[in-house]
Design a protein around this motif. Sequence first.
Motif, PDB file in Angstrom:
ATOM      1  N   SER B  63       0.859  -1.182   0.000  1.00  0.00           N
ATOM      2  CA  SER B  63       0.000   0.000   0.000  1.00  0.00           C
ATOM      3  C   SER B  63       0.908   1.248   0.000  1.00  0.00           C
ATOM      4  CB  SER B  63      -0.892  -0.021   1.242  1.00  0.00           C
ATOM      5  OG  SER B  63      -1.400   1.254   1.505  1.00  0.00           O
ATOM      6  N   GLY B  64       0.778   2.044  -1.042  1.00  0.00           N
ATOM      7  CA  GLY B  64       1.605   3.240  -1.162  1.00  0.00           C
ATOM      8  C   GLY B  64       1.436   4.179   0.014  1.00  0.00           C
ATOM      9  N   ASP B  65       0.209   4.316   0.487  1.00  0.00           N
ATOM     10  CA  ASP B  65      -0.067   5.205   1.620  1.00  0.00           C
ATOM     11  C   ASP B  65       0.662   4.725   2.871  1.00  0.00           C
ATOM     12  OD1 ASP B  65      -1.579   6.804   0.129  1.00  0.00           O
ATOM     13  OD2 ASP B  65      -3.524   6.044   0.809  1.00  0.00           O
ATOM     14  N   SER B  66       0.613   3.422   3.084  1.00  0.00           N
ATOM     15  CA  SER B  66       1.253   2.868   4.277  1.00  0.00           C
ATOM     16  C   SER B  66       2.753   3.075   4.220  1.00  0.00           C
ATOM     17  CB  SER B  66       0.936   1.380   4.411  1.00  0.00           C
ATOM     18  OG  SER B  66      -0.432   1.202   4.584  1.00  0.00           O
ATOM     19  N   SER B  68       4.361   5.438   2.672  1.00  0.00           N
ATOM     20  CA  SER B  68       4.663   6.859   2.873  1.00  0.00           C
ATOM     21  C   SER B  68       4.459   7.273   4.315  1.00  0.00           C
ATOM     22  CB  SER B  68       3.768   7.714   1.974  1.00  0.00           C
ATOM     23  OG  SER B  68       3.907   7.301   0.641  1.00  0.00           O
ATOM     24  N   GLN B  69       3.275   6.903   4.839  1.00  0.00           N
ATOM     25  CA  GLN B  69       2.887   7.390   6.160  1.00  0.00           C
ATOM     26  C   GLN B  69       3.594   6.652   7.299  1.00  0.00           C
ATOM     27  OE1 GLN B  69       0.878   9.996   6.903  1.00  0.00           O
ATOM     28  NE2 GLN B  69       0.754  10.447   4.708  1.00  0.00           N
ATOM     29  N   ASP B  70       3.708   5.331   7.143  1.00  0.00           N
ATOM     30  CA  ASP B  70       4.159   4.538   8.281  1.00  0.00           C
ATOM     31  C   ASP B  70       5.647   4.212   8.228  1.00  0.00           C
ATOM     32  OD1 ASP B  70       1.508   4.570   8.884  1.00  0.00           O
ATOM     33  OD2 ASP B  70       1.089   2.575   8.070  1.00  0.00           O
ATOM     34  N   ARG B  73       7.834   8.465   6.334  1.00  0.00           N
ATOM     35  CA  ARG B  73       7.652   9.708   7.103  1.00  0.00           C
ATOM     36  C   ARG B  73       8.356   9.663   8.461  1.00  0.00           C
ATOM     37  NH1 ARG B  73       1.931  12.686   8.551  1.00  0.00           N
ATOM     38  NH2 ARG B  73       2.848  14.441   9.666  1.00  0.00           N
ATOM     39  N   SER B 138      -0.848  -4.366   0.296  1.00  0.00           N
ATOM     40  CA  SER B 138      -1.910  -3.594  -0.339  1.00  0.00           C
ATOM     41  C   SER B 138      -3.265  -4.173   0.043  1.00  0.00           C
ATOM     42  CB  SER B 138      -1.729  -3.641  -1.861  1.00  0.00           C
ATOM     43  OG  SER B 138      -2.877  -3.169  -2.493  1.00  0.00           O
TER      44      SER B 138
END
Lengths: 413, 502
Positions: B63-66, B68-70, B73, B138
Amino acid sequence: MKRGLSLLIIICMLLSLSGCSGIYSNFRELERLLVIQTMGIDYAEEGVGISLASGAKSDGSSPVRLFSPGVSVTSAIAHILSYSQEQELFLSHTSHVVLGEEAAKNGINGYLSYICRSPNLRTDIPLYIVKGGTAQEAVMQVGDGSKGISEVLEAVRANVDERGDSKAFSASDLLRDLERNGSGLVCAIECSPSIQEGGTKQEGGSGSSSGTDSAESPDSTGGSGSGEEKQEKQALTAAAVGYGVIRGDRLCAYIDKEQAIGVGLLLNIVGISDIVVKDRYATPVTLELDQGSSVIKPVWAEDGSLEMLDIQIKAAANIAEIGGGGHFGEPDYEDYLTAQLETAVSERVSSVIQLSKTLQADFLGLGNIVEMDDAEKYRALGGDFSSLLPGLTVRISVSGQIKHTNDIRDEKA
Amino acid sequence: MYNFQSFYPGPHPKKTPEYDCDITIKNLKDIFASCGDFQFRTLDFGLEGEIFPEVCWLDGVVSGDSVSQDIIRPLTDLLRSRAQSAEECARLIKEGLVYSYSPNERTKMDDVVNDLTHGHCAIVFDSLKLALCFEVRSSNVRSISEPTLEKSLKGGKDSFVETLRINTSLVRRRIFSPKLKLVESNIGRKSNTRVAMMFIDGVADQAKVEEVAARLDNIDVDALLSTGVLEAHIVDAPLSPFPQLLHTERPDRFAMYLSDGRIGLLVDGLPVGVILPASFGEFMKVTGDNGMHFLVSNSLSLLRYLALILSLFLPALYVAVAMYHQEMIPTKLLLSIIDAKQDVPFSTALEVLSMLVAFGLLQEAGLRLPNPIGDTVSIIGALIVGQSAVEARLVSPIAIIVVAVSGIACYTLPSQDMGSAIKLCRLLMLLAAIAAGFFGIGIFCCILLLHLAGIDSFGVNYTAPLSGGQPGGLFRMLLRRPIPNRKFRNPDLNTPDRRRQK
């Protein structure tokens, strides 16, 4: 691999047990089969006359009927086979064997032997004797345009199974009785003009070989009579008329339908049969006998001789028809009818016993009953039981019952 | 935990380790060369900026969001990235610098590659030759839907999906016990498919568990993309057409079999569960049986066995009777068959064989085409062509009836695999009947029984409970008792805990 090979060898060895070979193969083309359902056997100068009839066809065409004489049953059938090469005769579904009167009088052992030996015939095929006629007549002429002897005999069989005035005993039944008692019974049928036809001449090919089939049949090519003669013949039907008594291996007498009720009671194969009696006002009353049984017990003397046979019969009937409406309000009216029933049953049973005595033919299996009661004493009687029959005392007692008067005024009804 | 049996690796053993190299980003780039979805990012890490860990992942799998965020970042947060060295950096990450529930430290390249392909994000430290992997799979997976093949009337409405972890969770939701064990392994040189073996500890036979694990371990194929591959490699008689593994898409049925003492297998990417051991009788049962009154379910069970017999024997019996044993059928039936067959130019054998082939063609056509077209093909085939064939006297109506009844009866079998095996046997039995009538049928039955009795499914005979000398085997196979009376588990499964209920 070894396992598979062993399996293959075992299967190949098992094939030899199947009985199949190039000659004896069961394979038959279904559509070539001509399914024979009735076989008629007649006595003929040269040996035997065989008549065969198929069942009714679904397209409404007349059943195929074939006839041929021969020195033996096998040769006569082979002769028919040679004339019907287009279709293969299939005898395994033969459901009825009809014996001509002459054939029965001249001895049926040969025919029974054929039935037993033939791989195509079953021993549970019911036998019929044509009273006063020939099997050829019955097989070739009974039926109408769409029905033949097979359908008629099927109806006869269903009818006698339901009614008590005859029974279609099978070849195995007869063989057993002949072996055990020295005599036996065969269902007797009589051919007569069809009621539906009203005695008019039959038109078309019904009741005779006709069309393509007749052209191939030995019958029409020199068997018995020409096609024109057969066209003249009336359509016949067949009905059960009691029993033919076979003693030894020959037909010796007939038992009519009334006496056959007595036979049914003595053999405990009671069906539905009608007995007409008269009430005290001489009005005819038709009683429908639908239940009955008999117990036959030998009575032994002190010295071990057979003193007599004690026959106890129970018969129950309903009132089926009564002239004038009956007199059920009167006291003892039903008792009187019950007494009349007992008398009528007693008469029928007595006449059958008397016939058995006269003929010295134990077709009722009385000897077997005596033997089952006390085998040692039976053996001490010595000789054939049939020969003892004329001097045998028989006591008959009948217990009758009117179950239903079927009268709306009768509270019991 | 388990003493898995080791097997002879075969002539071409799988190379282990597959990637015998240090864990560096260069090596990873070489391994994933020409992989367009392989992504990486170099981070400037630490107060001095002298630490450069590489974060890499397979796009779409994670998962791209994970990521980036987890992962990225927190690592780039200056306040949090106070590490002075790569070792300290790795320690901080493992202690919770990034937001992940499953930090895995990998020192072998094979493990890193495996993690990356299974939806992990890897932080690679070239200087330490190690990688820290975090699961950020994902979530774009198919949602749980109703079962399509095994309709449920009273049971659960969910079915397995293609994601292994969802499937295991569906089973866990049925059996809330730590005794439900789950042993995972990867199968496939190229596919590296994750397979989960599930069983209830203390209920399943330990010997069977070890046997299954050993057999799974011994599978060495390129890819495990269907249950057929699994079945072919772990069953006792892979050449037999009869199915030896039960398949189900329903988690409740899967759980029910686990509670019986059987072992279940779930394969990542396949929306079915596999149950073993499985005997012939199990393929004749349906899940709904337990939801019905025992008399109703018993009558349905008998009906299914009747359907099995009809499906297997009817065409062969018809051919045998029509060709060899005409004396065995009632006269009126024989006459009607003869009438129906009168103008048909083909022999009975050819007629039935061709009808079976036509039936198979129609079935295949119906299956391969989209639903509306498939229905149309069935109607055209069955009604129009069939009726025309009868009217043209190409086939007799009775042959059509025989083949159709046999075909419909086959559809009532709960297992499609068993149905396929029965169809094959039906054809062979028909050939035997054509060759030798009832004798041929008898011989084929003997061979079939011999074959079935010779199959073992993980220590349980395929014909169990008929075999094995246990009393009442036929009763247990055909019928079932009322549920309160079913005190004990199937004795053929050799379960340590025999009692099912008080």
